[in-house]
Design a protein around this motif. Structure first.
Motif, PDB file in Angstrom:
ATOM      1  N   PHE A   1      -7.881  -7.483 -11.707  1.00 57.87           N
ATOM      2  CA  PHE A   1      -7.379  -8.494 -10.770  1.00 57.87           C
ATOM      3  C   PHE A   1      -7.894  -8.205  -9.365  1.00 57.87           C
TER       4      PHE A   1
ATOM      5  N   THR B   1       0.815  -1.215   0.000  1.00 54.05           N
ATOM      6  CA  THR B   1       0.000   0.000   0.000  1.00 54.05           C
ATOM      7  C   THR B   1       0.843   1.257   0.000  1.00 54.05           C
TER       8      THR B   1
ATOM      9  N   PHE C   1      -4.470  -4.935 -13.937  1.00 54.19           N
ATOM     10  CA  PHE C   1      -4.332  -4.840 -12.487  1.00 54.19           C
ATOM     11  C   PHE C   1      -5.654  -4.460 -11.820  1.00 54.19           C
ATOM     12  N   ASP C   2      -6.391  -3.549 -12.438  1.00 52.58           N
ATOM     13  CA  ASP C   2      -7.655  -3.108 -11.834  1.00 52.58           C
ATOM     14  C   ASP C   2      -8.677  -4.239 -11.793  1.00 52.58           C
TER      15      ASP C   2
ATOM     16  N   GLU D   1      -7.444  -6.264  -5.434  1.00 56.82           N
ATOM     17  CA  GLU D   1      -6.421  -5.989  -4.444  1.00 56.82           C
ATOM     18  C   GLU D   1      -5.217  -6.911  -4.642  1.00 56.82           C
TER      19      GLU D   1
ATOM     20  N   SER E   1      -3.152  -6.632  -7.244  1.00 59.38           N
ATOM     21  CA  SER E   1      -2.806  -6.324  -8.631  1.00 59.38           C
ATOM     22  C   SER E   1      -2.330  -7.532  -9.447  1.00 59.38           C
ATOM     23  N   PHE E   2      -1.583  -8.453  -8.861  1.00 56.26           N
ATOM     24  CA  PHE E   2      -1.159  -9.667  -9.555  1.00 56.26           C
ATOM     25  C   PHE E   2      -0.765 -10.702  -8.508  1.00 56.26           C
TER      26      PHE E   2
ATOM     27  N   GLU F   1      -6.909  -0.271  -4.965  1.00 53.47           N
ATOM     28  CA  GLU F   1      -6.690  -0.975  -6.223  1.00 53.47           C
ATOM     29  C   GLU F   1      -5.240  -0.867  -6.695  1.00 53.47           C
ATOM     30  N   GLU F   2      -4.468   0.020  -6.091  1.00 54.18           N
ATOM     31  CA  GLU F   2      -3.067   0.190  -6.480  1.00 54.18           C
ATOM     32  C   GLU F   2      -2.140  -0.761  -5.730  1.00 54.18           C
ATOM     33  N   THR F   3      -2.644  -1.430  -4.698  1.00 57.17           N
ATOM     34  CA  THR F   3      -1.774  -2.284  -3.895  1.00 57.17           C
ATOM     35  C   THR F   3      -1.180  -3.409  -4.735  1.00 57.17           C
ATOM     36  N   GLY F   4       0.042  -3.750  -4.400  1.00 53.10           N
ATOM     37  CA  GLY F   4       0.714  -4.843  -5.083  1.00 53.10           C
ATOM     38  C   GLY F   4       1.539  -4.423  -6.273  1.00 53.10           C
ATOM     39  N   ARG F   5       1.312  -3.246  -6.804  1.00 51.39           N
ATOM     40  CA  ARG F   5       2.080  -2.796  -7.954  1.00 51.39           C
ATOM     41  C   ARG F   5       3.422  -2.222  -7.495  1.00 51.39           C
TER      42      ARG F   5
END
Length: 698
Positions: free
Chosen positions: A629, A124, A626-627, A631, A633-634, A181-185
């Motif tokens: 997928f 996050t 990613f969006d 939380e 992102s992958f 939605e940005e988590t994991g990137r």
């Protein structure tokens, strides 16, 4: 009927505490973030290569749990699970994050060590920071002086204009976190961006047990102050560390002049098992050739020879499947279900052959079989064994003189070997991690397994579980995935009461040609999927590289039925490449179609020590945006395999396994199949035999 042990699956982090191994004194400290450092600040130091540590630190309303692994002598990584109480108006923040720390240069007599690092680069961003840090030891290494510059969270106190802005104006601005939605990137556009700040400190080793630390911290705990009522009055932090045992250190510290904290770090060395040499049963010593001749064994009495050989191999825990004799050449087929390394099985089998075969037989050919499937053929000379048994370099010399080759065919099984039934009854542990409602859910119960081996390579397998206690069935969270729910509704499969059939398959493993292996499987592969599967593997006996292909047609199982199937059907398949990089590193690339119909690739890297302890990481990128997928992102995660023999010292091939994913979603998901070919046959590959050949004379 033969009972056997099978792999156990249980909570990985708890299992790391199962055995304490003696460690050398660590020269440097571990921070509250679980990385080499002072209190909160990092340092330009590293733990011993391969070391694994678990750090828990707790401040008021703020708990960090960090798993650190020294991947190489210079590179280390961290997976962290943090809980920040009342961070949101709606409740707590339960955050997963990853760190990397790299030693750019080692310390010299005149210059400090230098390291660069990333904190929370794929989560996050709550702890998101980058740093460049230098450390120098003085006073016979008792005093460590550290200084560095940080960005992101490590520039929230005493920040100034980014010096990298002189290179490019883009370094002056650091984009913010935009949402869940940005988590994991991996946010490359934030690295070393925005304001910078200096940090530093002193670390003093009072004696072998006590360490004191003082640091000037550039972390103002801005969000904790704003959201949680956290107090922060000063950039000075104070801490002490007390080493209670060789593996356990206790920590106490004061952050920001107002918050007291405590914690601990537990360390194990995967290279150093609890019983380093093992406590195997005594191996047979070679009998003098003259004593063998005095027995008067008739060379043409094959039945008597086979009986003696079977008794001798059985006493060593080895399954003897076939025997043939041609002049001075004896051939056997052997299944090793006892020793972790096939090299040890070969050494014991060769000595049994030398002690039970007529004295005129000079060459021993041993074909190793996995599930009846012939893998490699090793030929040893009896005279070499006699010469090298007590040689100081006997292990190396015996490996050099051994002839290891591919075994595309095998002798027919001796009468009575097939069919046979193997079975086991063992406890099982099943976990679900990081549910926001309950971070750890566990079921404990009994698992009965049976394998009916009809012929070489052909078997029927059944695994049934009965839960005794646990709370996996209490999850009430429902999937919000926009993809087919191929994994995200896995909690529904924990709600079925009574015995559950997790595996019920028919499998045929075969050799279609030289260097080739094949598998055909049908049935219920795992608790969520049934179907048919075919696999082909190319893996030369002395090659580091293996190539494979797999195709599956699968049906999703009904979560409320023991053997019923639902409506979801999918064809999946992958092309795979496996490579042994040496130095205990093994990589894998899988490219193809996944359970949700998405196409992409999975990259895996594992470090496997010679004792079988394995630590790895993986990630999967597919054509799912990613969006979509959701939380995380992958798909990504880390995994452990711990041999039971690493803990107990007893010979065995059973393992404790755990995969940790920050979040389980539907993209990049594959079906679990118990006997994929590479894992079945790689232990007897010539390269793997070489790694374990030190056990040949055990």
């Amino acid at each position: 009927m033969t009972p056997r042990l099978i792999s156990l699956r249980s909570p990985g982090l708890a299992l790391l505490l199962a055995a304490a191994t003696a460690l050398p004194a660590r020269a440097d400290g571990i921070s509250s973030y679980g990385t080499p450092g002072l209190i909160d600040m990092p340092s330009a130091t590293a733990t011993d290569d391969g070391l694994l540590s678990w750090t828990t630190s707790h401040l008021t309303g703020h708990t960090r749990n960090s798993l650190h692994f020294q991947i190489t002598p210079r590179l280390s990584g961290v997976f962290r699970y943090s809980i920040l109480r009342d961070y949101f108006t709606t409740g707590d923040l339960k955050d997963r994050s990853f760190d990397l720390h790299y030693m750019v240069r080692d310390e010299t007599a005149h210059l400090p060590a230098l390291a660069v690092g990333l904190r929370d680069f794929g989560g996050t961003g709550i702890f998101g920071a980058e740093y460049l840090v230098a450390s120098k030891h003085f006073m016979d290494d008792r005093l460590t002086v550290t200084g560095g510059i940080g960005w992101g969270r490590l520039a929230s106190w005493g920040g100034f204009r980014n010096p990298l802005g002189a290179i490019d104006d883009r370094f002056n601005h650091r984009p913010g976190f935009t949402g869940i939605e940005e988590t994991g990137r991996v946010a490359f556009n934030r690295f070393f961006r925005g304001e910078a700040a200096f940090f530093g400190g002193l670390d003093y080793q009072v004696n072998d047990r006590l360490r004191l630390a003082l640091e000037y911290s550039s972390d103002a705990y801005t969000e904790e102050v704003a959201r949680m009522g956290f107090e922060h009055r000063t950039p000075l932090n104070f801490g002490l560390t007390y080493r209670a045992t060789q593996n356990l250190t206790m920590n106490a510290f004061v952050i920001g002049g107002a918050q007291a904290g405590i914690g601990f770090t537990y360390v194990i060395d995967p290279r150093n098992p609890h019983f380093p040499g093992g406590i195997e049963r005594r191996s047979p010593a070679l009998l003098p050739r003259a004593e063998i001749a005095a027995q008067g064994w008739a060379p043409d009495d094959i039945d008597s020879t086979r009986a003696r050989l079977a008794r001798g191999l059985g006493a060593q825990g080895l399954a003897f499947e076939s025997y043939a004799q041609e002049g001075a050449h004896a051939r056997i087929v052997l299944h090793n279900g006892t020793y972790r390394t096939d090299a040890e099985a070969l050494g014991r089998a060769a000595r049994v052959m030398a002690n039970t075969l007529p004295e005129g037989i000079e060459a021993f050919e041993i074909t190793l079989a996995a599930e009846g499937l012939p893998t490699t053929r090793t030929t040893l000379r009896r005279s070499d064994l006699e010469e090298l048994e007590h040689a100081w370099d006997g292990s190396w010399q015996s490996f050099v003189r051994a002839d290891i080759a591919d075994a595309p065919g095998r002798l027919p099984p001796d009468p009575g070997v097939y069919p046979r039934l193997d079975w086991s009854l063992l406890p099982y542990f099943s976990t679900a991690l990081f549910d926001p409602d309950n971070p750890l859910r566990v079921d404990v119960g009994a698992e009965a397994s049976a394998q009916y081996r009809l012929a070489p390579g052909l078997s029927l397998t059944a695994v049934v579980r009965q839960k005794a206690i646990g709370n996996l069935d209490t999850s009430t969270r429902t999937s919000n995935s926009v993809l087919p729910h191929v994994r995200s509704d896995s909690a529904e499969y924990d709600k079925l009461q009574g015995p559950q059939v997790t595996i019920l398959t028919a499998d045929y493993l075969f050799r279609p040609g030289a260097n080739l292996y094949g598998r055909l499987s049908a049935g219920w592969f795992e608790r969520m999927y049934a179907g048919v599967s075919g696999e082909l593997l190319w893996y030369p006996a002395e090659s580091r590289l293996a190539l494979g292909a797999e195709v599956n047609y699968l049906a999703k199982r009904d979560p409320l039925s023991r053997l019923g199937l639902g409506d979801y059907r999918i064809a999946t398949g992958h092309l795979s490449a496996y490579y042994d990089f040496g130095n205990s590193f093994r990589g894998q690339l899988d490219v193809g179609r996944y359970l949700a119909g998405d196409w992409g690739a999975t990259v895996s890297l594992d470090r496997e020590f010679d004792n079988g302890f394995r630590i790895g990481a993986f990630f999967t990128l597919t054509d799912v945006p990613f969006d979509e997928f959701g939380e995380g992102s992958f798909d990504k995660g880390i995994r452990f395999t711990i041999p039971i023999s690493w803990i107990s010292g007893e010979p065995g091939r059973s393992t404790l396994q755990q995969t940790i994913r920050p979040v389980l979603r539907d993209g990049g998901a594959r079906v679990d199949i118990a006997n994929r070919l590479y894992n079945e046959v790689r232990g007897s590959n010539a390269n793997q035999l070489e790694h374990g050949w030190g056990k040949f004379w055990r």
